[in-house]
Design a protein around this motif. Structure first.
Motif, PDB file in Angstrom:
ATOM      1  N   THR A  36       0.835  -1.727  -0.130  1.00 17.96           N
ATOM      2  CA  THR A  36      -0.025   0.026  -0.241  1.00 17.96           C
ATOM      3  C   THR A  36       1.050   1.551   0.092  1.00 17.96           C
ATOM      4  OG1 THR A  36       0.014  -0.128   2.982  1.00 17.96           O
ATOM      5  CG2 THR A  36      -2.137  -1.309   1.338  1.00 17.96           C
ATOM      6  N   ARG A  56       5.231  -1.076   3.310  1.00 18.53           N
ATOM      7  CA  ARG A  56       3.557  -1.377   4.562  1.00 18.53           C
ATOM      8  C   ARG A  56       2.632  -1.689   3.285  1.00 18.53           C
ATOM      9  NH1 ARG A  56       2.837   4.705   6.418  1.00 18.53           N
ATOM     10  NH2 ARG A  56       4.736   4.510   8.296  1.00 18.53           N
ATOM     11  N   ASP A  61      -1.018  -4.186   3.579  1.00 12.85           N
ATOM     12  CA  ASP A  61      -2.655  -3.724   3.987  1.00 12.85           C
ATOM     13  C   ASP A  61      -3.498  -4.470   4.964  1.00 12.85           C
ATOM     14  OD1 ASP A  61      -3.201  -5.827   2.860  1.00 12.85           O
ATOM     15  OD2 ASP A  61      -4.701  -5.468   1.431  1.00 12.85           O
ATOM     16  N   ASP A  62      -2.313  -5.332   5.660  1.00 14.98           N
ATOM     17  CA  ASP A  62      -2.718  -5.658   6.621  1.00 14.98           C
ATOM     18  C   ASP A  62      -1.912  -5.206   8.413  1.00 14.98           C
ATOM     19  OD1 ASP A  62       0.152  -6.300   6.293  1.00 14.98           O
ATOM     20  OD2 ASP A  62       0.115  -8.511   6.522  1.00 14.98           O
ATOM     21  N   GLY A  63      -1.617  -3.818   8.216  1.00 14.78           N
ATOM     22  CA  GLY A  63      -0.910  -2.696   8.506  1.00 14.78           C
ATOM     23  C   GLY A  63      -0.092  -3.256   9.144  1.00 14.78           C
ATOM     24  N   GLU A  64       1.115  -4.502   8.419  1.00 17.13           N
ATOM     25  CA  GLU A  64       2.452  -4.637   8.688  1.00 17.13           C
ATOM     26  C   GLU A  64       3.880  -3.127   8.266  1.00 17.13           C
ATOM     27  OE1 GLU A  64       3.201  -7.021  11.008  1.00 17.13           O
ATOM     28  OE2 GLU A  64       1.112  -7.301  11.570  1.00 17.13           O
ATOM     29  N   GLU A  65       3.853  -3.903   8.492  1.00 14.50           N
ATOM     30  CA  GLU A  65       5.559  -2.197   7.773  1.00 14.50           C
ATOM     31  C   GLU A  65       7.065  -3.461   7.871  1.00 14.50           C
ATOM     32  OE1 GLU A  65       6.199   1.804   8.218  1.00 14.50           O
ATOM     33  OE2 GLU A  65       8.225   1.638   9.510  1.00 14.50           O
TER      34      GLU A  65
END
Length: 421
Positions: free
Chosen positions: A218, A231, A233-237
Protein backbone atom coordinates in the motif's frame (compact mmCIF):
# COMPACT_ATOMS: atom_id res chain seq x y z
CA UNK A 1 4.93 -11.08 -55.43
CA UNK A 2 7.71 -9.75 -53.21
CA UNK A 3 10.56 -7.95 -54.98
CA UNK A 4 13.51 -5.64 -54.40
CA UNK A 5 11.36 -2.51 -54.64
CA UNK A 6 9.48 -3.31 -51.45
CA UNK A 7 10.20 -2.11 -47.93
CA UNK A 8 9.37 -4.14 -44.82
CA UNK A 9 9.55 -2.31 -41.50
CA UNK A 10 9.87 -4.08 -38.14
CA UNK A 11 9.19 -2.15 -34.94
CA UNK A 12 10.79 -3.74 -31.88
CA UNK A 13 14.25 -5.11 -31.15
CA UNK A 14 13.39 -8.16 -29.05
CA UNK A 15 13.64 -11.77 -30.29
CA UNK A 16 10.40 -11.43 -32.27
CA UNK A 17 11.58 -8.40 -34.21
CA UNK A 18 15.12 -9.60 -34.76
CA UNK A 19 13.91 -13.09 -35.66
CA UNK A 20 11.52 -11.64 -38.21
CA UNK A 21 14.21 -9.48 -39.81
CA UNK A 22 16.60 -12.41 -40.06
CA UNK A 23 13.91 -14.70 -41.45
CA UNK A 24 13.03 -12.21 -44.20
CA UNK A 25 16.60 -12.44 -45.43
CA UNK A 26 16.80 -16.22 -44.95
CA UNK A 27 13.62 -16.63 -47.01
CA UNK A 28 15.12 -14.66 -49.88
CA UNK A 29 13.54 -11.23 -49.51
CA UNK A 30 15.74 -8.72 -51.36
CA UNK A 31 13.95 -5.46 -50.55
CA UNK A 32 14.69 -3.07 -47.70
CA UNK A 33 14.42 -4.40 -44.15
CA UNK A 34 14.26 -1.65 -41.53
CA UNK A 35 14.46 -2.63 -37.86
CA UNK A 36 13.58 0.13 -35.37
CA UNK A 37 14.48 -0.32 -31.69
CA UNK A 38 13.76 2.16 -28.92
CA UNK A 39 16.71 0.97 -26.83
CA UNK A 40 20.27 2.12 -27.45
CA UNK A 41 21.71 -1.33 -26.77
CA UNK A 42 21.83 -3.81 -29.63
CA UNK A 43 19.01 -6.39 -29.46
CA UNK A 44 19.43 -8.86 -26.61
CA UNK A 45 17.78 -11.86 -24.97
CA UNK A 46 15.63 -11.19 -21.89
CA UNK A 47 15.76 -14.54 -19.97
CA UNK A 48 19.33 -13.94 -18.66
CA UNK A 49 18.23 -10.63 -17.13
CA UNK A 50 16.52 -12.47 -14.26
CA UNK A 51 18.73 -15.56 -14.36
CA UNK A 52 22.38 -15.97 -15.33
CA UNK A 53 23.23 -12.34 -16.00
CA UNK A 54 21.53 -11.12 -12.83
CA UNK A 55 23.50 -13.69 -10.83
CA UNK A 56 26.79 -12.60 -12.40
CA UNK A 57 27.26 -15.94 -14.13
CA UNK A 58 26.92 -14.57 -17.66
CA UNK A 59 28.94 -11.79 -19.19
CA UNK A 60 27.17 -8.79 -20.64
CA UNK A 61 28.24 -9.63 -24.18
CA UNK A 62 26.60 -13.04 -23.92
CA UNK A 63 23.06 -11.66 -23.83
CA UNK A 64 23.09 -10.07 -27.29
CA UNK A 65 21.21 -11.84 -30.08
CA UNK A 66 23.88 -11.12 -32.71
CA UNK A 67 27.21 -9.39 -33.03
CA UNK A 68 26.73 -5.72 -34.02
CA UNK A 69 28.19 -6.35 -37.49
CA UNK A 70 25.54 -9.00 -38.24
CA UNK A 71 22.85 -6.48 -39.10
CA UNK A 72 24.75 -4.64 -41.81
CA UNK A 73 26.11 -7.93 -43.14
CA UNK A 74 22.52 -9.08 -43.70
CA UNK A 75 21.34 -5.81 -45.17
CA UNK A 76 19.20 -4.90 -42.17
CA UNK A 77 18.94 -1.17 -41.51
CA UNK A 78 19.10 -1.02 -37.72
CA UNK A 79 17.96 2.13 -35.92
CA UNK A 80 18.81 2.11 -32.21
CA UNK A 81 17.37 4.50 -29.63
CA UNK A 82 14.56 5.42 -32.02
CA UNK A 83 10.89 5.43 -31.02
CA UNK A 84 8.09 5.09 -33.56
CA UNK A 85 5.49 7.69 -32.63
CA UNK A 86 2.99 7.40 -35.47
CA UNK A 87 1.65 5.03 -38.11
CA UNK A 88 -0.26 6.42 -41.08
CA UNK A 89 -2.14 3.44 -42.44
CA UNK A 90 -3.52 5.33 -45.44
CA UNK A 91 -0.10 6.50 -46.60
CA UNK A 92 1.51 3.32 -45.22
CA UNK A 93 4.22 5.20 -43.38
CA UNK A 94 5.81 5.20 -39.94
CA UNK A 95 7.39 8.21 -38.26
CA UNK A 96 10.27 7.63 -35.86
CA UNK A 97 13.28 9.15 -34.15
CA UNK A 98 13.95 12.59 -32.72
CA UNK A 99 14.14 14.10 -36.20
CA UNK A 100 10.74 12.68 -37.22
CA UNK A 101 12.03 10.46 -40.03
CA UNK A 102 9.17 9.13 -42.17
CA UNK A 103 9.53 5.89 -44.10
CA UNK A 104 6.99 4.14 -46.30
CA UNK A 105 6.31 0.44 -45.79
CA UNK A 106 4.78 -2.30 -47.91
CA UNK A 107 4.49 -4.55 -44.86
CA UNK A 108 4.84 -3.60 -41.21
CA UNK A 109 5.47 -5.83 -38.20
CA UNK A 110 4.71 -4.60 -34.69
CA UNK A 111 6.86 -6.47 -32.17
CA UNK A 112 6.73 -3.80 -29.48
CA UNK A 113 6.60 -6.27 -26.58
CA UNK A 114 5.36 -5.48 -23.09
CA UNK A 115 6.39 -3.25 -20.20
CA UNK A 116 6.29 -3.72 -16.43
CA UNK A 117 3.04 -2.93 -14.71
CA UNK A 118 3.56 -0.02 -12.32
CA UNK A 119 2.72 -0.01 -8.63
CA UNK A 120 -0.06 2.46 -7.92
CA UNK A 121 1.01 3.34 -4.38
CA UNK A 122 2.72 6.29 -2.72
CA UNK A 123 6.51 6.19 -2.71
CA UNK A 124 7.22 4.72 -6.14
CA UNK A 125 9.34 7.77 -7.01
CA UNK A 126 11.89 6.97 -4.29
CA UNK A 127 15.40 5.84 -5.06
CA UNK A 128 15.57 2.11 -4.56
CA UNK A 129 12.31 1.23 -6.35
CA UNK A 130 13.07 -1.07 -9.26
CA UNK A 131 11.53 -2.85 -12.24
CA UNK A 132 13.14 -5.59 -14.32
CA UNK A 133 12.51 -5.59 -18.03
CA UNK A 134 15.50 -4.07 -19.78
CA UNK A 135 19.24 -4.67 -19.74
CA UNK A 136 19.79 -1.39 -17.93
CA UNK A 137 17.36 -2.54 -15.21
CA UNK A 138 19.30 -5.80 -14.77
CA UNK A 139 22.64 -4.01 -14.61
CA UNK A 140 21.39 -1.73 -11.87
CA UNK A 141 19.63 -4.51 -9.95
CA UNK A 142 22.69 -6.77 -10.06
CA UNK A 143 24.73 -4.07 -8.32
CA UNK A 144 21.93 -3.46 -5.82
CA UNK A 145 21.66 -7.14 -4.88
CA UNK A 146 25.39 -7.50 -4.46
CA UNK A 147 25.46 -4.47 -2.17
CA UNK A 148 22.47 -5.73 -0.16
CA UNK A 149 24.16 -9.09 0.29
CA UNK A 150 27.38 -7.46 1.46
CA UNK A 151 25.58 -5.16 3.92
CA UNK A 152 22.87 -7.62 5.09
CA UNK A 153 20.27 -5.37 3.46
CA UNK A 154 16.60 -6.05 2.77
CA UNK A 155 14.63 -6.10 -0.45
CA UNK A 156 10.84 -6.30 -0.60
CA UNK A 157 9.45 -7.85 -3.78
CA UNK A 158 5.89 -7.03 -4.76
CA UNK A 159 4.65 -10.05 -6.70
CA UNK A 160 5.36 -13.78 -6.57
CA UNK A 161 5.29 -14.47 -10.29
CA UNK A 162 8.22 -15.72 -12.33
CA UNK A 163 10.21 -12.47 -12.23
CA UNK A 164 9.56 -11.97 -8.52
CA UNK A 165 10.68 -15.48 -7.64
CA UNK A 166 13.74 -15.47 -9.88
CA UNK A 167 14.90 -12.18 -8.39
CA UNK A 168 14.17 -13.53 -4.89
CA UNK A 169 16.39 -16.51 -5.65
CA UNK A 170 19.15 -14.28 -6.97
CA UNK A 171 18.89 -11.95 -3.97
CA UNK A 172 19.22 -14.84 -1.51
CA UNK A 173 22.22 -16.19 -3.40
CA UNK A 174 23.85 -12.78 -3.01
CA UNK A 175 22.99 -12.93 0.71
CA UNK A 176 20.27 -10.27 0.81
CA UNK A 177 17.23 -10.53 3.09
CA UNK A 178 14.04 -11.02 1.06
CA UNK A 179 10.34 -10.46 1.76
CA UNK A 180 7.82 -11.25 -0.99
CA UNK A 181 4.35 -9.67 -0.87
CA UNK A 182 1.66 -11.43 -2.92
CA UNK A 183 -2.14 -10.94 -2.86
CA UNK A 184 -2.83 -14.51 -4.03
CA UNK A 185 -2.64 -17.50 -1.64
CA UNK A 186 0.45 -19.03 -3.28
CA UNK A 187 3.25 -18.04 -5.64
CA UNK A 188 2.56 -18.40 -9.37
CA UNK A 189 -1.14 -18.80 -8.68
CA UNK A 190 -2.33 -17.61 -12.08
CA UNK A 191 0.21 -19.77 -13.93
CA UNK A 192 0.27 -23.01 -11.91
CA UNK A 193 -2.66 -22.90 -9.51
CA UNK A 194 -2.36 -23.61 -5.77
CA UNK A 195 -1.20 -27.22 -6.08
CA UNK A 196 2.21 -26.48 -7.58
CA UNK A 197 2.50 -22.94 -6.32
CA UNK A 198 2.93 -24.28 -2.80
CA UNK A 199 5.99 -26.24 -3.92
CA UNK A 200 7.71 -23.01 -4.96
CA UNK A 201 6.79 -21.38 -1.65
CA UNK A 202 8.51 -24.23 0.20
CA UNK A 203 11.55 -24.03 -2.09
CA UNK A 204 12.07 -20.37 -1.25
CA UNK A 205 11.24 -20.64 2.43
CA UNK A 206 13.99 -23.25 2.77
CA UNK A 207 16.40 -20.60 1.49
CA UNK A 208 15.18 -17.95 3.92
CA UNK A 209 12.65 -16.02 1.83
CA UNK A 210 9.76 -14.58 3.84
CA UNK A 211 6.32 -14.57 2.19
CA UNK A 212 3.30 -12.46 2.99
CA UNK A 213 0.38 -13.99 1.08
CA UNK A 214 -3.08 -12.48 0.80
CA UNK A 215 -1.85 -8.91 1.22
CA UNK A 216 -1.01 -5.99 -1.05
CA UNK A 217 1.63 -3.32 -0.93
CA UNK A 218 0.00 0.00 0.00
CA UNK A 219 2.93 2.39 0.49
CA UNK A 220 6.68 2.62 0.16
CA UNK A 221 8.07 4.69 2.99
CA UNK A 222 11.24 6.72 2.60
CA UNK A 223 13.48 9.39 4.02
CA UNK A 224 15.65 11.86 2.11
CA UNK A 225 14.49 10.23 -1.13
CA UNK A 226 15.57 6.68 -0.20
CA UNK A 227 13.48 3.62 0.68
CA UNK A 228 13.12 2.71 4.35
CA UNK A 229 10.18 0.28 4.47
CA UNK A 230 7.16 -1.13 2.64
CA UNK A 231 3.67 -1.15 4.15
CA UNK A 232 0.94 -3.69 3.38
CA UNK A 233 -2.83 -3.58 3.73
CA UNK A 234 -2.77 -5.78 6.82
CA UNK A 235 -1.14 -2.94 8.74
CA UNK A 236 2.37 -4.43 8.71
CA UNK A 237 5.53 -2.50 7.90
CA UNK A 238 8.43 -4.42 6.37
CA UNK A 239 11.99 -3.07 6.51
CA UNK A 240 13.43 -2.46 3.07
CA UNK A 241 16.40 -0.78 1.48
CA UNK A 242 15.05 -1.56 -1.98
CA UNK A 243 11.72 -2.59 -3.51
CA UNK A 244 11.15 -4.53 -6.73
CA UNK A 245 7.81 -4.13 -8.51
CA UNK A 246 7.15 -7.52 -10.12
CA UNK A 247 3.38 -7.29 -10.55
CA UNK A 248 3.11 -8.36 -14.16
CA UNK A 249 3.39 -6.70 -17.54
CA UNK A 250 1.11 -4.87 -19.94
CA UNK A 251 1.31 -4.99 -23.74
CA UNK A 252 2.88 -2.01 -25.45
CA UNK A 253 -0.05 -1.47 -27.77
CA UNK A 254 -0.41 2.34 -27.62
CA UNK A 255 1.03 2.73 -31.12
CA UNK A 256 -1.45 0.20 -32.50
CA UNK A 257 -4.34 1.84 -30.64
CA UNK A 258 -3.48 5.24 -32.04
CA UNK A 259 -3.40 3.72 -35.53
CA UNK A 260 -6.91 2.31 -35.06
CA UNK A 261 -5.96 -1.37 -35.05
CA UNK A 262 -8.22 -3.78 -33.20
CA UNK A 263 -7.19 -4.39 -29.57
CA UNK A 264 -8.17 -7.43 -27.48
CA UNK A 265 -10.19 -6.91 -24.33
CA UNK A 266 -8.66 -7.22 -20.88
CA UNK A 267 -10.27 -10.62 -20.32
CA UNK A 268 -7.99 -11.96 -23.05
CA UNK A 269 -4.92 -10.11 -21.80
CA UNK A 270 -5.19 -7.11 -24.09
CA UNK A 271 -2.72 -6.68 -26.93
CA UNK A 272 -3.11 -6.40 -30.68
CA UNK A 273 -5.70 -8.72 -32.18
CA UNK A 274 -4.20 -10.95 -34.89
CA UNK A 275 -5.43 -13.95 -36.85
CA UNK A 276 -3.73 -17.32 -37.26
CA UNK A 277 -1.31 -15.71 -39.75
CA UNK A 278 -0.43 -13.01 -37.22
CA UNK A 279 -2.17 -10.36 -39.34
CA UNK A 280 -3.82 -7.47 -37.55
CA UNK A 281 -7.12 -5.86 -38.60
CA UNK A 282 -5.02 -4.15 -41.29
CA UNK A 283 -3.78 -6.86 -43.71
CA UNK A 284 -0.52 -4.97 -44.33
CA UNK A 285 0.35 -4.92 -40.64
CA UNK A 286 1.34 -7.97 -38.59
CA UNK A 287 2.09 -8.34 -34.88
CA UNK A 288 4.12 -10.92 -32.96
CA UNK A 289 5.60 -11.60 -29.55
CA UNK A 290 4.36 -10.27 -26.23
CA UNK A 291 2.07 -7.67 -27.81
CA UNK A 292 0.05 -10.05 -30.02
CA UNK A 293 -3.28 -11.58 -29.00
CA UNK A 294 -3.43 -14.86 -30.88
CA UNK A 295 -6.41 -17.20 -31.43
CA UNK A 296 -5.26 -20.61 -30.23
CA UNK A 297 -7.19 -23.59 -31.64
CA UNK A 298 -5.99 -26.02 -28.96
CA UNK A 299 -7.36 -23.98 -26.08
CA UNK A 300 -10.32 -22.37 -27.79
CA UNK A 301 -9.46 -18.83 -26.71
CA UNK A 302 -7.21 -15.90 -27.44
CA UNK A 303 -3.82 -15.97 -25.74
CA UNK A 304 -1.25 -13.25 -25.27
CA UNK A 305 1.94 -15.07 -24.36
CA UNK A 306 4.74 -13.09 -22.71
CA UNK A 307 7.47 -15.70 -22.89
CA UNK A 308 10.71 -15.89 -24.84
CA UNK A 309 9.76 -19.02 -26.76
CA UNK A 310 6.70 -17.32 -28.23
CA UNK A 311 8.72 -14.31 -29.36
CA UNK A 312 11.47 -16.53 -30.74
CA UNK A 313 9.02 -18.45 -32.92
CA UNK A 314 6.34 -15.83 -33.52
CA UNK A 315 8.62 -13.32 -35.23
CA UNK A 316 9.82 -15.74 -37.93
CA UNK A 317 6.24 -16.97 -38.45
CA UNK A 318 5.07 -13.39 -38.98
CA UNK A 319 7.92 -12.79 -41.44
CA UNK A 320 6.87 -15.77 -43.52
CA UNK A 321 3.28 -14.58 -43.49
CA UNK A 322 4.41 -11.12 -44.63
CA UNK A 323 6.10 -12.83 -47.56
CA UNK A 324 2.86 -14.55 -48.50
CA UNK A 325 3.80 -17.99 -47.22
CA UNK A 326 1.12 -20.28 -45.81
CA UNK A 327 1.31 -19.82 -42.03
CA UNK A 328 -0.82 -21.06 -39.15
CA UNK A 329 0.70 -19.99 -35.85
CA UNK A 330 -0.50 -22.41 -33.17
CA UNK A 331 2.64 -23.12 -31.16
CA UNK A 332 2.05 -24.58 -27.70
CA UNK A 333 3.13 -21.91 -25.17
CA UNK A 334 6.33 -22.81 -23.37
CA UNK A 335 8.54 -21.20 -20.75
CA UNK A 336 11.30 -22.14 -18.35
CA UNK A 337 12.69 -20.99 -15.02
CA UNK A 338 15.79 -21.61 -12.92
CA UNK A 339 15.62 -20.98 -9.17
CA UNK A 340 18.44 -22.21 -6.90
CA UNK A 341 18.93 -25.88 -7.84
CA UNK A 342 15.49 -26.20 -9.42
CA UNK A 343 15.09 -26.11 -13.17
CA UNK A 344 11.66 -26.33 -14.73
CA UNK A 345 10.00 -26.16 -18.13
CA UNK A 346 6.28 -25.67 -18.66
CA UNK A 347 4.26 -26.26 -21.82
CA UNK A 348 0.58 -25.56 -22.39
CA UNK A 349 -2.05 -23.32 -20.83
CA UNK A 350 -4.06 -24.27 -17.74
CA UNK A 351 -4.93 -21.37 -15.43
CA UNK A 352 -7.09 -22.09 -12.36
CA UNK A 353 -10.62 -23.00 -13.36
CA UNK A 354 -9.68 -24.74 -16.61
CA UNK A 355 -8.53 -28.10 -15.17
CA UNK A 356 -10.07 -30.64 -12.81
CA UNK A 357 -6.95 -32.39 -11.51
CA UNK A 358 -3.17 -32.25 -11.35
CA UNK A 359 -1.38 -35.56 -11.98
CA UNK A 360 2.16 -36.02 -10.64
CA UNK A 361 4.65 -38.41 -12.27
CA UNK A 362 7.74 -38.88 -10.14
CA UNK A 363 8.75 -37.66 -6.69
CA UNK A 364 7.43 -34.18 -5.84
CA UNK A 365 9.08 -34.40 -2.41
CA UNK A 366 12.52 -34.66 -4.05
CA UNK A 367 11.50 -32.08 -6.67
CA UNK A 368 12.10 -34.51 -9.51
CA UNK A 369 8.80 -34.98 -11.30
CA UNK A 370 6.51 -34.05 -14.16
CA UNK A 371 3.14 -32.46 -13.38
CA UNK A 372 0.17 -32.57 -15.73
CA UNK A 373 -2.89 -30.35 -15.64
CA UNK A 374 -5.80 -32.45 -16.88
CA UNK A 375 -9.40 -31.62 -17.81
CA UNK A 376 -11.86 -34.45 -18.53
CA UNK A 377 -8.96 -36.80 -19.20
CA UNK A 378 -7.14 -34.48 -21.62
CA UNK A 379 -3.75 -32.96 -20.88
CA UNK A 380 -3.83 -29.16 -21.04
CA UNK A 381 -0.33 -28.49 -19.74
CA UNK A 382 2.73 -30.20 -18.35
CA UNK A 383 5.69 -29.06 -16.28
CA UNK A 384 8.95 -30.91 -15.79
CA UNK A 385 10.90 -30.16 -12.61
CA UNK A 386 14.53 -31.36 -12.64
CA UNK A 387 13.54 -33.97 -15.25
CA UNK A 388 15.04 -33.78 -18.71
CA UNK A 389 13.96 -34.75 -22.23
CA UNK A 390 10.19 -34.76 -21.71
CA UNK A 391 9.18 -31.46 -23.33
CA UNK A 392 8.40 -32.89 -26.76
CA UNK A 393 6.34 -35.84 -25.44
CA UNK A 394 4.41 -33.40 -23.23
CA UNK A 395 3.67 -31.15 -26.20
CA UNK A 396 2.55 -34.14 -28.24
CA UNK A 397 0.14 -35.14 -25.48
CA UNK A 398 -1.30 -31.63 -25.41
CA UNK A 399 -1.62 -31.45 -29.19
CA UNK A 400 -3.21 -34.87 -29.46
CA UNK A 401 -6.19 -33.80 -27.29
CA UNK A 402 -6.52 -37.52 -26.58
CA UNK A 403 -8.07 -38.81 -23.36
CA UNK A 404 -5.40 -40.50 -21.29
CA UNK A 405 -5.40 -43.01 -18.49
CA UNK A 406 -4.35 -40.86 -15.53
CA UNK A 407 -2.89 -43.85 -13.70
CA UNK A 408 -0.61 -44.52 -16.65
CA UNK A 409 0.15 -40.80 -16.87
CA UNK A 410 1.34 -40.89 -13.25
CA UNK A 411 3.46 -44.02 -13.70
CA UNK A 412 7.13 -43.20 -14.51
CA UNK A 413 7.53 -46.69 -15.97
CA UNK A 414 4.98 -46.01 -18.72
CA UNK A 415 6.67 -44.10 -21.59
CA UNK A 416 4.94 -40.80 -22.31
CA UNK A 417 5.25 -41.43 -26.04
CA UNK A 418 3.11 -44.52 -25.55
CA UNK A 419 0.21 -42.41 -24.30
CA UNK A 420 -0.03 -40.46 -27.56
CA UNK A 421 -2.33 -42.18 -30.09
Amino acid sequence: MVDADQTFVVVGGGPAGVGAAGTLRAEGFTGRVILICDERDHPYERPPLSKGYLLGRQARDSVFVHEPAWYAAHGIELHLGATVDAIDRTARTVRFGEDGTVVRYDKLLLATGAEPRRLDVPGTDLLGVHHLRRLAHAERLRTVLANLGRDNGHIVIAGAGWIGLEVAAAARQYGAEVTVVEPEPTPLYAALGPELGQLFAELHRERGVRFRFGVRLTEIVGEDGAVLAARTDDGEEHPAHDVLAAVGAVPRDALARAAGLEIADRAHGGGIVVDERLRTSDPDIHAAGDVASIPHPLFGTRLRVEHWDNALNGGPAAARAMLGRAVTYDRVPCFFSDQYDLGMEYSGWAPPGTYDQVVIRGDAGKREFVAFWVARGRVLAGMSVNVRNVTEPVRKLIRSRARVDTEALADPHVPLDGLVP
